[in-house]
Design an enzyme around this catalytic site. Structure first.
Site, PDB file in Angstrom:
ATOM      1  N   LYS A  59      53.376   7.773  -4.404  1.00 21.32           N
ATOM      2  CA  LYS A  59      53.008   9.095  -4.920  1.00 21.32           C
ATOM      3  C   LYS A  59      54.016  10.134  -4.415  1.00 21.32           C
ATOM      4  O   LYS A  59      54.332  10.174  -3.228  1.00 21.32           O
ATOM      5  CB  LYS A  59      51.604   9.473  -4.429  1.00 21.32           C
ATOM      6  CG  LYS A  59      50.983  10.671  -5.140  1.00 21.32           C
ATOM      7  CD  LYS A  59      51.182  12.002  -4.460  1.00 21.32           C
ATOM      8  CE  LYS A  59      50.450  12.179  -3.166  1.00 21.32           C
ATOM      9  NZ  LYS A  59      49.130  12.737  -3.345  1.00 21.32           N
ATOM     10  N   GLY A 214      42.659  22.033   3.970  1.00 22.94           N
ATOM     11  CA  GLY A 214      43.906  22.771   3.736  1.00 22.94           C
ATOM     12  C   GLY A 214      45.072  22.333   4.600  1.00 22.94           C
ATOM     13  O   GLY A 214      46.224  22.358   4.173  1.00 22.94           O
ATOM     14  N   ASP A 216      47.308  20.127   5.625  1.00 18.66           N
ATOM     15  CA  ASP A 216      47.835  18.803   5.288  1.00 18.66           C
ATOM     16  C   ASP A 216      49.258  18.598   5.794  1.00 18.66           C
ATOM     17  O   ASP A 216      49.939  17.663   5.378  1.00 18.66           O
ATOM     18  CB  ASP A 216      47.773  18.579   3.777  1.00 18.66           C
ATOM     19  CG  ASP A 216      48.597  19.626   3.038  1.00 18.66           C
ATOM     20  OD1 ASP A 216      49.043  20.597   3.676  1.00 18.66           O
ATOM     21  OD2 ASP A 216      48.789  19.471   1.824  1.00 18.66           O
TER      22      ASP A 216
END
Lengths: 309, 309
Positions: A59, A214, A216
């Site tokens: 990804k 949030g 990350d």
């Protein structure tokens, strides 16, 4: 892709994915990372596979926070599904970051399913962006509560959130201060790009569950370390990642908790008794994003597309 | 994509890319890696950007060496070109590994351009696969010599190589032993998946240049450490990578050379006087593959596709 996402199935797949990860059955190398200046942005590459799966997934996700100035979404990306026996790419999902948004929101629902108090009386949403919206919508899969408080730095955006989510059947009030939101709610989700803590231990009432999605990456923080000190159960999606970044890393650095106080979400899924014990406990889930989420959502979409029933 | 590859332009772009890399102007994080058993295979993720470029690139490459049993190519992959200002993907190049094969072969030509003796009397190719074929074809861009010796473990494949490359204008002999090839040639390219050294210092005559491209990951080796001990100039594509794997890593481990004896290809491109000094020297280039090659070939293709002239 939208038609391929059955909410209950995605939640079940994410649970399987986290359990496999915590049991050491997922091969998930450290996240690849590129960082840009002028304009600021970053690119994360998450990849891996679950043992005995037929596919592996790569990804690529980007976040460029000045894109709004150009009328563009800040996040973008794509997922590649490859055959585990031949290395051949089988699908390139040009989802523009949508699958990442969805798997992050669905994981919020997984955390709430295992950690929220039995009776949720008010849902507090900190943040007004796409993820703040999706988190609330996905909570519907696991939580019967439509009373919502929202807080955002930009009051106009908070009012827009109220109006938009009101149309989706929620009863939303704009909280003047985060403290007011904490007072009114016993299930709180933070979904902001903040680099300074927004929630503090002193504001959290007993019985509350907090999910923070949030933080990350390095530098980002939504929860003050004392929240982890005060919490009865501290859950993280990945011990390896949460030692390095995310809200729990700040609590570890501050000495509020030690690494042994953290439990991985996958362990709680397998052993729910490790989670909340009663409706007076405070629980927190720090979600930094793990490649197993990408693996599981990409496979769900690909199965549907490659093997339409 | 084939029509987008102008050989002279690609060679020039690769030279620019290696020079930028060695000057610290390329941001190229460590290669991401997944390894598989049953069947054995691996996946490499190379990514990065050159400062002030308008794009960054993520390349996914796979190698599954039992694919031949299924009638499939062992290598596959794709490249993603993203906008450096917005993070938006601009192109997904579904090249099935072809661009990786080409950039590897073109880099062999770059190494020969800077390191081969002035007068090449015989080209020795060790290996008979796709890369062994492409290396010879790309040498044509920089070397005027059509006398070729080939050696392969499988004599039938070596004969097929001879016949196929003969049709492309080369005069190819199958060498019964590698020693014979070394005796007949002063420019040798190794392009095999070998895990044991094929060439030994005692067989290399003075004036020879050797380019080794096969050892692109842990465990793989084509050159005995004493070749590096005997060589006057030892070039690597990436000091950081070649300390960890590739032929030079075995020579370092064996104490045949120290890290200061290795020069990056990008430095030789900028300062050709660091390369071969005369036609009696032995030179060696150990190429493990660097993301700048992927960045440069992906950009060349994308420019042609997005901005057709």
């Amino acid at each position: 892709m939208r038609s391929a996402i059955d909410p209950a199935r995605l939640i079940a797949r994410l649970e399987e994915g986290f359990a496999a990860y915590s049991e050491g059955r997922a091969i998930v190398p450290p996240v690849g990372h590129l960082s840009f200046d002028d304009p600021p942005g970053d690119c994360h590459i998450k990849y891996g596979f679950i043992q005995n799966d037929e596919h592996f997934v790569v990804k690529v996700a980007t976040g460029f926070y000045h894109n709004a100035d150009l009328g563009l979404s800040s996040s973008n990306g794509l997922m590649i599904v490859l055959n585990r026996k031949t290395g051949y790419p089988e699908a390139v999902l040009l989802d523009e970051g949508w699958l990442t948004d969805v798997r992050t929101a669905a994981t919020g629902a997984v955390a709430a399913k295992y950690l929220a108090p039995h009776r949720v009386t008010g849902i507090g949403i900190v943040g007004t962006g796409i993820q703040a919206r999706l988190q609330l919508e996905w909570l519907r899969q696991v939580i019967l509560c439509s009373n919502v408080n929202v807080w955002g730095r930009d009051a106009a955006k908070a009012r827009r959130y109220r109006d938009d989510m009101g149309k989706k059947g929620f009863s939303v009030d704009v909280a003047p201060r985060i403290e007011d939101l904490c007072e009114a709610c016993n299930l709180i989700v933070t979904a902001t790009p903040s680099c300074l803590p927004l929630l503090h231990g002193g504001d959290i009432r007993s019985g509350t569950h907090i999910t923070a999605v949030g933080a990350d990456g390095g530098g980002k923080q939504e929860l003050a370390p004392d929240i982890f000190g005060k919490a009865d159960v501290c859950v993280v999606d990945s011990l390896a990642q949460c030692r390095q970044y995310g809200d729990a890393s700040f609590a570890l650095q501050a000495g509020m908790i030690s690494a042994e106080d953290l439990i991985e979400l996958g362990r709680v899924i397998r052993h729910p008794e490790l989670g909340r014990k009663d409706d007076s406990q405070i629980t927190v889930a720090d979600l930094t994003g793990v490649a197993v989420q990408d693996i599981q959502i990409a496979r769900l979409v690909t199965e549907k597309v490659l093997l339409p029933s």
